[in-house]
Design a protein around this motif. Structure first.
Motif, PDB file in Angstrom:
ATOM      1  N   VAL A 298      69.707  52.770  62.260  1.00 17.07           N
ATOM      2  CA  VAL A 298      70.979  52.281  62.315  1.00 17.07           C
ATOM      3  C   VAL A 298      71.704  53.037  63.328  1.00 17.07           C
ATOM      4  CG1 VAL A 298      73.294  52.216  61.140  1.00 17.07           C
ATOM      5  CG2 VAL A 298      71.003  51.589  59.853  1.00 17.07           C
ATOM      6  N   ARG A 299      71.213  54.244  63.500  1.00 16.71           N
ATOM      7  CA  ARG A 299      71.939  54.959  64.775  1.00 16.71           C
ATOM      8  C   ARG A 299      71.471  54.351  66.207  1.00 16.71           C
ATOM      9  NH1 ARG A 299      70.944  59.611  61.682  1.00 16.71           N
ATOM     10  NH2 ARG A 299      72.742  60.180  60.529  1.00 16.71           N
ATOM     11  N   LEU A 300      69.980  54.152  66.004  1.00 12.30           N
ATOM     12  CA  LEU A 300      69.614  53.491  67.349  1.00 12.30           C
ATOM     13  C   LEU A 300      69.996  52.481  67.689  1.00 12.30           C
ATOM     14  CD1 LEU A 300      67.461  53.782  69.641  1.00 12.30           C
ATOM     15  CD2 LEU A 300      65.862  52.997  68.194  1.00 12.30           C
ATOM     16  N   ILE A 301      70.277  51.323  66.831  1.00  9.34           N
ATOM     17  CA  ILE A 301      70.917  50.272  67.172  1.00  9.34           C
ATOM     18  C   ILE A 301      72.469  50.364  67.592  1.00  9.34           C
ATOM     19  CG2 ILE A 301      71.809  48.102  66.047  1.00  9.34           C
ATOM     20  CD1 ILE A 301      69.234  47.998  64.168  1.00  9.34           C
ATOM     21  N   ASP A 302      72.995  51.494  66.895  1.00  7.18           N
ATOM     22  CA  ASP A 302      74.407  51.574  67.402  1.00  7.18           C
ATOM     23  C   ASP A 302      74.298  51.995  68.886  1.00  7.18           C
ATOM     24  OD1 ASP A 302      77.067  52.172  66.779  1.00  7.18           O
ATOM     25  OD2 ASP A 302      76.523  53.969  67.642  1.00  7.18           O
ATOM     26  N   GLU A 303      73.270  52.872  69.216  1.00  7.19           N
ATOM     27  CA  GLU A 303      73.370  53.565  70.345  1.00  7.19           C
ATOM     28  C   GLU A 303      73.193  52.280  71.675  1.00  7.19           C
ATOM     29  OE1 GLU A 303      69.907  56.160  71.369  1.00  7.19           O
ATOM     30  OE2 GLU A 303      69.701  55.373  73.358  1.00  7.19           O
ATOM     31  N   VAL A 304      72.101  51.276  71.308  1.00  3.84           N
ATOM     32  CA  VAL A 304      71.804  50.300  72.002  1.00  3.84           C
ATOM     33  C   VAL A 304      73.107  49.589  72.410  1.00  3.84           C
ATOM     34  CG1 VAL A 304      70.615  48.187  72.725  1.00  3.84           C
ATOM     35  CG2 VAL A 304      69.338  50.363  71.726  1.00  3.84           C
ATOM     36  N   TYR A 305      73.727  49.107  71.058  1.00  7.06           N
ATOM     37  CA  TYR A 305      74.973  48.208  71.328  1.00  7.06           C
ATOM     38  C   TYR A 305      75.908  48.879  72.005  1.00  7.06           C
ATOM     39  CZ  TYR A 305      72.534  44.866  68.036  1.00  7.06           C
ATOM     40  OH  TYR A 305      71.650  44.070  67.320  1.00  7.06           O
ATOM     41  N   SER A 306      76.256  50.098  71.849  1.00 11.10           N
ATOM     42  CA  SER A 306      77.313  50.732  72.413  1.00 11.10           C
ATOM     43  C   SER A 306      77.213  50.878  73.868  1.00 11.10           C
ATOM     44  CB  SER A 306      77.431  52.328  72.006  1.00 11.10           C
ATOM     45  OG  SER A 306      77.597  52.262  70.436  1.00 11.10           O
ATOM     46  N   LYS A 307      75.785  51.136  74.136  1.00 12.45           N
ATOM     47  CA  LYS A 307      75.524  51.053  75.732  1.00 12.45           C
ATOM     48  C   LYS A 307      76.080  49.672  76.454  1.00 12.45           C
ATOM     49  CE  LYS A 307      72.749  51.742  79.134  1.00 12.45           C
ATOM     50  NZ  LYS A 307      73.058  53.217  79.625  1.00 12.45           N
TER      51      LYS A 307
ATOM     52  N   CYS B 251      64.078  48.906  76.856  1.00  7.74           N
ATOM     53  CA  CYS B 251      63.672  48.964  75.533  1.00  7.74           C
ATOM     54  C   CYS B 251      62.464  49.954  75.542  1.00  7.74           C
ATOM     55  CB  CYS B 251      63.367  47.521  75.041  1.00  7.74           C
ATOM     56  SG  CYS B 251      63.608  47.172  73.263  1.00  7.74           S
ATOM     57  N   ARG B 252      61.451  49.608  76.339  1.00 14.37           N
ATOM     58  CA  ARG B 252      60.124  50.526  76.359  1.00 14.37           C
ATOM     59  C   ARG B 252      60.449  51.839  76.550  1.00 14.37           C
ATOM     60  NH1 ARG B 252      57.340  45.831  78.832  1.00 14.37           N
ATOM     61  NH2 ARG B 252      56.069  44.934  77.382  1.00 14.37           N
ATOM     62  N   GLY B 253      61.469  52.144  77.333  1.00 15.38           N
ATOM     63  CA  GLY B 253      62.023  53.617  77.253  1.00 15.38           C
ATOM     64  C   GLY B 253      62.373  54.193  76.039  1.00 15.38           C
ATOM     65  N   ILE B 254      63.070  53.513  75.405  1.00 20.39           N
ATOM     66  CA  ILE B 254      63.691  53.760  73.964  1.00 20.39           C
ATOM     67  C   ILE B 254      62.225  53.900  73.158  1.00 20.39           C
ATOM     68  CG2 ILE B 254      64.461  52.864  71.953  1.00 20.39           C
ATOM     69  CD1 ILE B 254      66.902  51.901  73.903  1.00 20.39           C
ATOM     70  N   LEU B 255      61.391  53.117  73.164  1.00 18.14           N
ATOM     71  CA  LEU B 255      59.962  53.115  72.247  1.00 18.14           C
ATOM     72  C   LEU B 255      59.299  54.543  72.505  1.00 18.14           C
ATOM     73  CD1 LEU B 255      58.562  49.790  72.374  1.00 18.14           C
ATOM     74  CD2 LEU B 255      60.299  50.527  70.873  1.00 18.14           C
TER      75      LEU B 255
ATOM     76  N   HIS C  98      60.351  46.275  58.889  1.00 10.45           N
ATOM     77  CA  HIS C  98      60.554  45.419  60.061  1.00 10.45           C
ATOM     78  C   HIS C  98      61.682  45.505  60.748  1.00 10.45           C
ATOM     79  CE1 HIS C  98      57.773  42.192  57.928  1.00 10.45           C
ATOM     80  NE2 HIS C  98      58.080  43.100  57.082  1.00 10.45           N
ATOM     81  N   ARG C  99      61.562  45.845  62.135  1.00 14.28           N
ATOM     82  CA  ARG C  99      63.101  46.112  62.761  1.00 14.28           C
ATOM     83  C   ARG C  99      63.198  45.471  64.072  1.00 14.28           C
ATOM     84  NH1 ARG C  99      62.440  47.579  67.407  1.00 14.28           N
ATOM     85  NH2 ARG C  99      61.995  49.281  68.166  1.00 14.28           N
ATOM     86  N   VAL C 100      64.167  44.792  64.569  1.00 18.02           N
ATOM     87  CA  VAL C 100      64.405  44.512  65.671  1.00 18.02           C
ATOM     88  C   VAL C 100      65.800  45.081  66.262  1.00 18.02           C
ATOM     89  CG1 VAL C 100      63.071  42.232  65.982  1.00 18.02           C
ATOM     90  CG2 VAL C 100      65.563  42.205  65.031  1.00 18.02           C
ATOM     91  N   ILE C 101      65.968  45.216  67.550  1.00 18.35           N
ATOM     92  CA  ILE C 101      67.226  45.875  67.891  1.00 18.35           C
ATOM     93  C   ILE C 101      67.910  44.527  68.996  1.00 18.35           C
ATOM     94  CG2 ILE C 101      68.418  47.664  69.478  1.00 18.35           C
ATOM     95  CD1 ILE C 101      65.891  49.259  69.145  1.00 18.35           C
ATOM     96  N   PHE C 102      67.476  43.932  69.628  1.00 20.33           N
ATOM     97  CA  PHE C 102      68.018  42.947  70.338  1.00 20.33           C
ATOM     98  C   PHE C 102      68.371  41.769  69.358  1.00 20.33           C
ATOM     99  CE2 PHE C 102      66.460  44.670  74.863  1.00 20.33           C
ATOM    100  CZ  PHE C 102      67.521  45.576  74.878  1.00 20.33           C
ATOM    101  N   GLY C 103      66.888  41.635  68.792  1.00 18.21           N
ATOM    102  CA  GLY C 103      66.610  40.712  67.817  1.00 18.21           C
ATOM    103  C   GLY C 103      65.869  39.671  68.740  1.00 18.21           C
ATOM    104  N   SER C 104      66.370  38.622  68.886  1.00 19.76           N
ATOM    105  CA  SER C 104      65.801  37.576  70.130  1.00 19.76           C
ATOM    106  C   SER C 104      66.161  38.104  71.213  1.00 19.76           C
ATOM    107  CB  SER C 104      66.458  36.241  69.982  1.00 19.76           C
ATOM    108  OG  SER C 104      66.264  35.581  70.974  1.00 19.76           O
ATOM    109  N   VAL C 105      65.340  38.287  72.390  1.00 24.09           N
ATOM    110  CA  VAL C 105      65.859  38.961  73.599  1.00 24.09           C
ATOM    111  C   VAL C 105      66.720  37.652  74.202  1.00 24.09           C
ATOM    112  CG1 VAL C 105      65.184  39.709  75.893  1.00 24.09           C
ATOM    113  CG2 VAL C 105      63.758  40.434  73.746  1.00 24.09           C
TER     114      VAL C 105
END
Length: 586
Positions: free
Chosen positions: A349-358, A229-233, A458-465
């Motif tokens: 939205v694209r970023l979240i899609d990228e992560v979930y698709s991973k 996640c830090r890499g993405i940040l 406000h945004r989270v990708i994992f949400g709750s890790v």
RNA sequence: GCCACUGUGGCUCAGAGGUAGAGCGACUGAUUCGUAAUCAGUUGGUCGGGGGUUCGAUUCCCUCCAGUGGCUCCA
């Protein structure tokens, strides 16, 4: 399957399973009325993978009752009753239902719109208010099973009486039913709570109900997710901060959390002052923004924080890692101008899609609108909701609208992931907030040299890790891709003759930064392999006399592909490092 | 929080009103073995906590705690 519609038509139905299960619900209600005539009927629909019926009976039902009810249902199916339908006027319907003491049904009739036909379905000695359609005969319900008992509030409101709900499932054939039950059994083996314990990832203890402990292996997993996640940040131009876990109550009064969220907040009084443990990271993030003046040239400012939040959730809602009382959010707050909003949301939205698709996740998107308990002007809410809608439209993403489920400070786009038995859990979320910036009076200096209020997202990708890890465990059934595996390679010596060589190989792996363990015990190789396999270690190196004599060979066994043959140790390490650094999925 | 259910050694589970049992694990010893379980022995439980009924409770009752499946609420 042919079905009876409430206008008397008999024709092929569109959703056979739904009709079948709805009829099963009627058979259930019929059985209950036969055995316990004093029971009042509430509602009984078909659902995702079965059906239920809500009943009101003094004392509810016991597990033994359930068995008796199921036996009675079998009798009703065997009687093969013909299903009939007829309509009544509102007055007739009410008179009939009141006469029968079916007060819940009467309430439903009263609430039906004027223009709807009020229809009933009858099978033998049982009649129910229902819009249908239904199977033609009760015999259609040949493969069913009552699965559980639960309490459920009438009309889903905590203010109403709690009824007793009986859940069941039904299929067109015994084979399909058995397959479904077998699938549930399989899913049970993937349950993250079981795997979490068996694989030594995390633990829940009486000393901290809802506060998960991460064990060494679970911590490796969590840290790897965070560094991903830090890499993405970094790539996306974020700054990272850390804000305190506890802050003064004044702050939470100012943010509005105290007014809207205090039931979920932990507090402590120290030196005569009240402190609140943070349930969200936003006020801390805002204080950081406010710590120095900002120019429009800096915007958007993206500030990330892996913040540990605590929320007092009601005891009955806790569930493994999925629903806990303290969790780490991969949180970020983005401060921007009004005309940056759409682009920012689109890229998120694209970023979240990228992560979930991973991770190979399928997800559902929801737009949640203003809740009852909220703050801010109608205009702000309308503007914010519209901005989210536009961004979703621009991307062309399918989404459902979840009315009234927004945060108290703004509407949001939610991303839901599925667990092993199909329950969905909200993970990612993008929330647009016009309120906090006003409440904290934050600003930036615009091109006009004037002071402006930024918009906050406000945004989270994992949400709750923690929740994300729970989903991840179930998704992979514990077989994590190598980059996430707590132990990536297990070195197994075949006998004591190869112990020394195994130690050398282990040293090489460690030097290469690979997470590895060695099994040098006096056990047979099959036994060691079995253990490593059960621990779901992605690679095993089987080292016997052959390898040890060669001086540089390793026999590779893959968790998923079995025996992969022999190669040089350096070659194996090079390939493995490539797999890890690419964060390849298994 | 509400409804129902559950709580026996690290894990899976058996048991019954008279002071606890199996398998796996762990430990010890033997064995030195080539791709999912070598053999033998040993260890390990105030039967979730607290009250009550009883001559006697882990078993029956009450209560609290925790968990499970739902409901409500939510990441």
């Amino acid at each position: 399957m042919r079905a009876l519609y409430n206008d008397g038509r008999v024709e092929e139905c569109e959703d056979e399973l739904k009709v079948l299960r709805h009829t099963a619900a009627h058979v259930l209600a019929q059985a209950v009325k036969r055995l316990f005539p004093e029971t009042k009927l509430a509602i009984g629909p078909a659902i995702e993978d079965g059906f239920y019926y809500d009943f009101d009976r003094e004392g509810g039902f016991s597990e033994e009752d359930l068995a008796a009810i199921e036996a009675e249902m079998k009798r009703i199916v065997k009687e093969n009753l013909k299903v009939e339908t007829y309509a009544l006027t509102r007055e007739e319907a009410l008179e009939y239902l009141e006469g029968e003491g079916e007060t819940y049904k009467a309430e439903l009739v009263r609430d039906l719109p004027e223009d709807v036909a009020i229809t009933f379905y009858r099978q033998g000695d049982f009649t129910d208010l229902c819009a249908g359609p239904h199977a033609l005969y009760t015999k259609a319900v040949k493969a069913f099973k009552l699965t559980s008992l639960a309490g459920a509030y009438w009309r889903g409101s905590e203010d109403n009486k709690m009824l007793t709900r009986i859940y069941g499932t039904a299929f067109p054939s015994k084979e399909a039913l058995d397959a479904h039950l077998a699938m549930l059994e399989e899913a049970r083996k993937r349950d993250h709570r079981r795997l979490g314990r068996d694989l030594g990832l995390f633990a829940l203890m009486d000393e901290g109900p809802g506060f998960p402990f991460f064990l060494p292996k679970g911590t490796v997993l969590k840290n790897n997710l965070l560094s991903y996640c830090r890499g993405i940040l970094e790539r996306e131009g974020y700054l990272e901060i850390c804000t305190p876990i506890m802050l003064t109550q004044d702050l939470w009064l100012q943010s509005g959390h105290w007014d809207h969220y205090k039931d979920n907040m932990y507090t402590a009084e120290v030196d005569g002052q009240v402190f609140c443990v943070k349930p969200m990271n936003c006020p801390g993030g805002i204080l950081v923004y406010k710590n120095e003046p900002h120019s429009y040239r800096e915007l958007p400012i993206r500030i990330g924080e892996f913040g540990l939040v605590h929320r007092h959730e009601r005891s009955g809602t806790l569930h493994g890692l999925m629903r806990v009382r303290c969790f780490t959010q991969d949180d970020a707050h983005i401060f921007m101008t009004r005309d940056q909003v759409t682009d920012e949301i689109k890229s998120l939205v694209r970023l979240i899609d990228e992560v979930y698709s991973k991770f190979g996740f399928k997800y559902k998107v929801e737009l949640s609108t203003r809740p009852e308990d909220s703050m801010g002007s109608d205009q702000d809410w309308e503007d914010a909701t519209e901005a989210l809608r536009q961004a979703l439209a621009a991307i062309g993403l399918d989404y459902a609208v979840n009315e009234g489920d927004g945060a108290f400070y703004g509407p949001k786009i939610d991303f839901h992931l599925e667990d092993s038995i199909g329950r969905t859990w909200q993970c990612g979320t993008i929330q647009l907030d016009f309120q906090m910036p006003q409440r904290f009076d934050i600003s930036y200096i615009g091109a006009d040299n004037g002071r402006h209020t930024p918009i906050m997202l406000h945004r989270v990708i994992f949400g709750s890790v923690e929740r994300f890890i729970g989903i991840l465990i179930e998704h992979y059934a514990g077989k994590f891709p190598t980059w996430l595996s707590p132990v990536q390679v297990k070195v197994l010596s075949v006998s004591e003759k190869s112990r020394e060589y195994a130690g050398q190989v282990l040293g090489k792996l460690k030097a290469a930064g690979i997470r590895c363990e060695i099994d040098n015990r006096d056990e047979k190789i099959g036994y060691k392999i079995r253990e490593a396999q059960l621990d779901k270690v992605p690679y095993m190196l089987v080292l016997g006399e052959k390898e040890s004599e060669s001086g540089d060979l390793v026999a590779v066994r893959s968790r998923d592909r079995g025996d992969m043959g022999t190669r040089t140790c350096d070659g194996f390490i090079a390939g493995l490092l490539g797999e890890i650094s690419g964060r390849e999925s298994a």
